[in-house]
Design an enzyme around this catalytic site. Structure first.
Site, PDB file in Angstrom:
ATOM      1  N   GLU A 193       0.844  -1.206   0.000  1.00 19.42           N
ATOM      2  CA  GLU A 193       0.000   0.000   0.000  1.00 19.42           C
ATOM      3  C   GLU A 193       0.879   1.255   0.000  1.00 19.42           C
ATOM      4  O   GLU A 193       0.750   2.134   0.856  1.00 19.42           O
ATOM      5  CB  GLU A 193      -1.000  -0.013   1.172  1.00 19.42           C
ATOM      6  N   GLU A 314      -4.809  -8.834  -0.557  1.00 17.34           N
ATOM      7  CA  GLU A 314      -5.651  -8.551   0.622  1.00 17.34           C
ATOM      8  C   GLU A 314      -7.093  -8.465   0.149  1.00 17.34           C
ATOM      9  O   GLU A 314      -7.405  -7.664  -0.744  1.00 17.34           O
ATOM     10  CB  GLU A 314      -5.251  -7.232   1.291  1.00 17.34           C
TER      11      GLU A 314
HETATM   12  O1  AHR Z   1      -5.371  -6.083   6.698  1.00 18.30           O
HETATM   13  C1  AHR Z   1      -5.353  -4.931   7.457  1.00 18.30           C
HETATM   14  C2  AHR Z   1      -4.692  -3.762   6.732  1.00 18.30           C
HETATM   15  O2  AHR Z   1      -5.456  -3.407   5.620  1.00 18.30           O
HETATM   16  C3  AHR Z   1      -3.328  -4.009   6.156  1.00 18.30           C
HETATM   17  O3  AHR Z   1      -2.329  -3.846   7.103  1.00 18.30           O
HETATM   18  C4  AHR Z   1      -3.212  -2.958   5.099  1.00 18.30           C
HETATM   19  O4  AHR Z   1      -2.346  -3.325   4.064  1.00 18.30           O
HETATM   20  C5  AHR Z   1      -4.647  -2.752   4.661  1.00 18.30           C
HETATM   21  O5  AHR Z   1      -4.975  -1.426   4.624  1.00 18.30           O
END
Ligand code: AHR
Length: 511
Positions: A193, A314
């Site tokens: 991110e 994710e």
């Molecule tokens: O999964 C929780 C968080 O969500 C992670 O650390 C981040 O990459 C995303 O914003």
């Protein structure tokens, strides 16, 4: 009068006994893509009790453990055949300095976990503990390197420490710390991110940093890194476009993050929701197909041969934390609604497996849409765990395209949700697996499946269902939602017909 009584009865009975029909045609001869097993990847971040208490209790703990890893959790995870595990974050990765997590535990410095509640991190779970866990689970490690606050040198040395076999400074340091043989590390993320918690960068700047950092992530001996650039969030197509243009073939994969969440300031309860909320969630979850398609279309422009993989590293539901728990620890319950989000999302990933080569649900234990929840020495498997366990038969199997015709429900925000979702694959032994979800909480579905020229010898299956979409497993009642043997499939005149009860997920094995 009689007629009136009948019609009143029919009106009352409809919601209880109503049944709809859906048709599926599976095209076996068109199956030419393998469903990458890495779509079933997991994610473990230093966040709340994912690592400490969830996976790791340390060898001195009263909680039964295997070299410090919780034995109950380890055994449950082994049953999922996890293909890869991403670590140490997430946002945590861009503040993590790996050298703090090696060597004698008493010498490891502490740090503040600024992203996740300011918890003190004692670094007792570090590189050795993670890579050894991957070996125990039989999965590939997926390391997220620190671009946001780390140096090029630090990242380069981490790769050397983990993977160099030779007489190199970092390999010797690893040996001094008790590990002679290098580990195999294939997947390596260059930042996470980077548009947000990983450095608030613009895509042009990140692209240059990616080029610089990744240059020094070397392949040592027989280890070959698969380098993954920090990709877009949701609808940020410009991020993908810029990286494809500026980085191109220097990356093996580009990531994408997509969470099923509505309002980030008011995400809603994980367990207390109504049917309208439920359908809205499924609509939002299914929107991932459009998002994935749009990112793929951009990738296709720059990489028509599909050499660069899309890694949805994710994804999952994100609800308000369980009342009484620490807000920054993201501990949430997991209902049948979450099970449907898992099933429907996996079906989408299967469909685009020619480009989507990896996905990592967030997260493995005690955080967001987890597989497992723990409290002290207790452990509970979530409905999402059961979907992953039932669906593991699709890993590395050949994806079988299908047509599916079914009713749709109109939901809030002009979305439509088909009441049936399905996916099929054929494994290396020739077994066909069909996963089916009837999302309707009230009506059952009669599904007519045409496998064309296949002679069906037998069919059996398992079902995950509940008496309410709000049902979930608790430490007091850990088996409220769990798979059972499914008896609702039969073969008639060579055709397969399946009676799917309301709110059910079924996996069939067809021989
Ligand atoms: O999964 C929780 C968080 O969500 C992670 O650390 C981040 O990459 C995303 O914003």
């Amino acid at each position: 009068m009689k007629k009136l009584i009948i019609s009143v009865w029919a009106f009352i009975a409809l919601p209880l006994f109503a049944q709809r029909d859906a048709n599926i045609r599976i095209y076996l001869e068109q199956g030419n893509q393998q469903i990458s097993k890495h779509i079933y990847g997991q994610f473990a971040e230093h966040l709340g009790s994912c690592i400490y208490g969830g996976l790791w209790v340390g060898p001195e703990s009263d909680i039964p453990n295997t070299q410090g890893y919780r034995t109950d959790v380890l055994n449950a995870l082994k049953k999922l055949q996890i293909p890869n595990l991403r670590w140490p974050g997430g946002c945590f990765a861009d503040e993590y300095h790996w050298m703090d997590g090696i060597g004698p535990k008493e010498n490891r410095p502490k740090m503040v976990n600024n992203n996740w509640g300011g918890t003190i991190e004692d670094n007792s779970f570090g590189t050795h503990e993670f890579l050894n866990l991957c070996e125990l689970l039989g999965c590939e490690p997926y390391i997220s390197g620190n671009v946001g606050s780390g140096t090029v040198e630090e990242m380069a040395k981490w790769v050397e420490y983990m993977t160099s076999e030779g007489d190199s400074p970092m390999a010797n340091l690893r040996r001094k710390n008790g590990r002679d043989k290098a580990w195999k590390v294939k997947f390596f993320g260059v930042g996470n991110e980077s548009w947000g918690c990983g450095g608030s960068m613009r895509p042009e700047y990140y692209s240059d940093l990616y080029r610089r950092y990744s240059t020094y992530c070397r392949n040592y001996d027989s280890n070959v890194l698969f380098k993954i650039a920090s990709g877009a969030s949701d609808y940020d197509y410009n991020w993908t476009e810029t990286l494809m243009k500026q980085i191109g073939g220097r990356m093996d994969g580009i990531s994408l993050h997509y969470y099923t969440v509505g309002d980030w300031n008011n995400k809603g309860s994980a367990t207390d929701f109504n049917t309208e909320d439920y359908y809205w969630t499924l609509g939002k979850c299914l929107e991932i197909e459009d998002v994935v398609k749009k990112h793929i279309a951009i990738m296709d422009k720059y990489d028509p041969k599909k050499n660069i993989a899309l890694m949805v590293d994710e994804w999952g539901t994100w609800w308000d934390v369980e009342p009484g728990t620490i807000p920054g620890h993201l501990f949430q319950q997991n209902t049948m609604r979450d099970a449907f989000v898992a099933a429907l999302t996996l079906h989408v990933f299967h469909k685009y497996t020619d480009r989507v080569k990896m996905a990592n649900i967030a997260q493995i234990v005690n955080v967001l849409q987890s597989m497992i929840l723990t409290k002290g020495k207790d452990m509970v498997l979530t409905p999402t765990y059961h979907v992953f366990e039932m669906y593991k038969v699709h890993q590395d199997a050949t994806f079988l395209p299908m047509d599916l015709i079914c009713d749709k429900e109109k939901v809030r925000d002009n979305r439509e949700v088909p009441v049936v979702s399905a996916s099929a694959s054929r494994d290396s032994q020739g077994k066909i697996h069909i996963s089916l979800a009837n999302v309707d909480p009230r009506q059952s579905e009669n599904i007519h499946i045409d496998l064309q020229n296949v002679t069906i010898k037998s069919v059996n299956g398992r079902i995950l269902t509940a008496s309410s979409i709000n049902d979930y497993n608790t430490f007091d009642s850990p088996e409220k939602v769990k798979p059972e043997v499914f008896k609702g499939a039969k073969v008639e005149k060579g055709k397969l017909s399946v009676s799917l009860p309301p709110m059910s997920i079924v996996v069939l094995e067809v021989l």
